[in-house]
Design an enzyme around this catalytic site. Structure first.
Site, short mmCIF file in Angstrom:
data_model
loop_
_atom_site.label_atom_id
_atom_site.label_comp_id
_atom_site.label_asym_id
_atom_site.label_seq_id
_atom_site.Cartn_x
_atom_site.Cartn_y
_atom_site.Cartn_z
CG ASP A 104 -54.12 29.45 -0.12
OD1 ASP A 104 -54.28 28.34 0.40
OD2 ASP A 104 -53.00 29.91 -0.65
CD GLU A 126 -52.31 31.41 5.85
OE1 GLU A 126 -51.70 30.65 6.70
OE2 GLU A 126 -52.39 30.83 4.67
CD GLU A 140 -53.57 27.05 -4.13
OE1 GLU A 140 -52.97 27.30 -5.22
OE2 GLU A 140 -53.92 25.55 -4.19
CG HIS A 217 -48.80 20.48 -2.79
ND1 HIS A 217 -47.82 20.78 -1.91
CD2 HIS A 217 -49.89 21.19 -2.81
CE1 HIS A 217 -48.32 22.05 -1.16
NE2 HIS A 217 -49.51 22.12 -1.77
NE ARG A 219 -55.03 22.33 -8.64
CZ ARG A 219 -56.03 21.58 -8.96
NH1 ARG A 219 -56.08 21.11 -10.45
NH2 ARG A 219 -56.53 20.99 -8.03
CG HIS A 250 -49.32 16.18 -2.21
ND1 HIS A 250 -50.46 16.09 -2.97
CD2 HIS A 250 -49.69 17.30 -1.37
CE1 HIS A 250 -51.53 16.77 -2.30
NE2 HIS A 250 -50.86 17.52 -1.34
N1 UDP Z 1 -46.71 18.63 6.43
C1 UDP Z 1 -46.93 17.50 7.37
N2 UDP Z 1 -46.50 16.14 6.62
C2 UDP Z 1 -45.94 16.17 5.42
C3 UDP Z 1 -45.77 17.39 4.76
C4 UDP Z 1 -46.26 18.41 5.06
O1 UDP Z 1 -47.34 17.79 8.11
O2 UDP Z 1 -45.66 14.82 5.32
C5 UDP Z 1 -47.17 20.11 6.97
C6 UDP Z 1 -46.27 21.07 6.68
O3 UDP Z 1 -45.38 21.26 8.02
C7 UDP Z 1 -47.15 22.32 6.91
C8 UDP Z 1 -48.21 21.87 6.06
O4 UDP Z 1 -48.28 20.23 6.17
O5 UDP Z 1 -47.53 22.90 8.22
C9 UDP Z 1 -48.16 22.22 4.64
O6 UDP Z 1 -49.22 21.53 3.84
P1 UDP Z 1 -49.05 21.84 2.30
O7 UDP Z 1 -47.70 21.85 1.81
O8 UDP Z 1 -49.94 20.64 1.67
O9 UDP Z 1 -49.91 22.95 2.14
P2 UDP Z 1 -49.79 24.32 1.90
O10 UDP Z 1 -48.75 24.87 3.13
O11 UDP Z 1 -48.71 24.70 0.66
O12 UDP Z 1 -50.97 25.25 1.81
#
Ligand code: UDP
Length: 388
Positions: A104, A126, A140, A217, A219, A250
């Site tokens: 997304d 997804e 998103e 993180h 927004r 982040h």
């Molecule tokens: N993640 C990572 N290192 C970190 C923080 C998160 O590898 O320091 C991984 C986490 O396991 C997940 C993904 O990053 O698979 C999530 O990323 P984020 O939260 O940025 O994005 P979202 O999933 O909300 O799109």
């Protein structure tokens, strides 16, 4: 069995831009590499230029194009328009038979839109997740809805995601339930426990404590909501000397500034750099409780058997709540505090959470997605061969 594809017709182009996209497409790319006649091109928009390099290794493939679309402080519209402008000549040069986007992000939306405008079909990994609120998560939720309008092939993680797409009028034969490849990615990484010295040092410092791992993180929570959540966690750790808080911070400047303002120099609070995937999963495995607004973490906790408080008003992944590994903690301003303050109920729930069958996918999800792409391409070839 995959057909032999005429030159160019088996060319897939992945457009990725962020760490979760790399984590999730990596096992799909690996499967595609084993299929005869398929060629994969990977384009990174570099939306998360700072976070991505630690995840390139997961791909087991080169990134063919780095678009450099990110620049500090730019608006979402600027990112989108720069990404579109940079993608256009790449699509013309690569001439893919199918463009693949995941999730997304603004990069995924740009990939889908750029494909559509170059008359290249788009596949969406997804697909079909919805909160029902166009502004949460922002941007998103709307990105994902728009991608559904642009894609020709939809890989839905769950039967519920497929039903959502059908209810929106997407043709049934275009929507497959494949599972989310994140589950295979996670298990692949867990096979080799992290040797990261940073993680080792941290785990040593956490010995004898109950670690709470926080990632945040989103927004839409910037400002009062983010500040209140951080203050709640600071208060909880101060009042409960058996606990500690670990925050892989982040790099978004707004998030970083808020976290540093509220949580710097607090006892038993560890602010650390983001970790690579293996080290982060190692940290989650050591957690007593996870608090996060991440999408991917909601998918991972079932496989890890770890309790998660979801720092969001709404989730597009209700399956994690339904199976009991996650609870909503951001539906109203005081919800996180209420959940933490009832320490007995909290501990009972934490103790009850264990590894369960992951509702979002399984080890075969990447193979199912790769097979869906191969099948789609072979049908394209059949159609093309009908043209005189
Ligand atoms: N993640 C990572 N290192 C970190 C923080 C998160 O590898 O320091 C991984 C986490 O396991 C997940 C993904 O990053 O698979 C999530 O990323 P984020 O939260 O940025 O994005 P979202 O999933 O909300 O799109």
């Amino acid at each position: 069995m995959t057909k032999a594809f005429p030159a160019g017709s088996g060319r897939l182009m992945f457009v990725v831009g962020t760490r979760p996209e790399l984590i999730k497409v990596a096992p799909v790319v690996r499967h595609l590499k084993g299929l005869e006649g398929i060629r994969v091109t990977i384009v990174s928009t570099t939306q998360q230029a700072d976070l991505m390099p630690a995840f390139h290794g997961l791909l087991d493939a080169e990134i063919d194009y780095q678009l450099g679309a990110m620049s500090a402080g730019q608006s979402i519209n600027a990112l989108l328009s720069r990404t579109l402008a940079a993608l256009d000549p790449v699509i013309a040069e690569v001439s893919p038979a199918l463009i693949v986007v995941q999730g997304d992000t603004t990069s995924a939306l740009a990939g889908a839109l750029a494909g559509q405008m170059r008359a290249v079909p788009v596949a969406h990994i997804e697909a079909g997740l919805r909160t029902g609120d166009p502004n949460s998560p922002f941007p998103e939720e709307m990105n994902r809805r728009l991608i559904s309008q642009l894609a020709s092939l939809h890989c839905a993680p769950t039967a519920q995601n497929r039903a959502t797409l059908l209810a929106e009028g997407i043709a049934a034969e275009r929507v497959l339930v494949t599972g989310n490849p994140v589950v295979a990615s996670l298990h692949g990484v867990l096979e080799e426990p992290s040797a990261c010295p940073k993680l080792k040092g941290l785990l040593k410092a956490l010995e004898g404590l109950k670690p709470i791992v926080l990632t945040t993180h989103r927004r839409e929570s910037f400002g009062a909501t983010l500040d209140r959540n951080l203050q709640t966690l600071r208060g909880f750790v101060a009042d409960n000397p058996d606990t500690a808080l670990v925050v892989p911070v982040h790099p978004n400047p707004t998030v970083k500034a808020a976290i540093e303002r509220v949580l710097s120099e607090c006892e038993r609070v560890f602010l650390i750099e983001p970790l690579d995937y293996a080290a982060f999963l190692g940290l989650l495995q050591a957690a007593w409780l996870i608090v996060s607004d991440s999408g991917g973490v909601q998918e991972e906790v079932a496989s890890l058997g770890k309790p998660l408080l979801v720092l969001r008003g709404k989730t597009e992944r209700p399956e994690a709540i339904e199976i009991g590994v996650a609870k909503m903690a951001g539906e109203w301003p005081g919800q996180l505090k209420e959940l933490l303050d009832d320490r007995d109920a909290l501990s009972r729930w934490i103790d009850s959470v264990e590894v369960v069958a992951n509702p979002f996918g399984d080890l075969e999800s990447p193979a199912r997605i790769a097979a869906a792409f191969a099948d789609f391409l072979s049908k394209q070839v059949d159609r093309a061969s009908l043209v005189p």
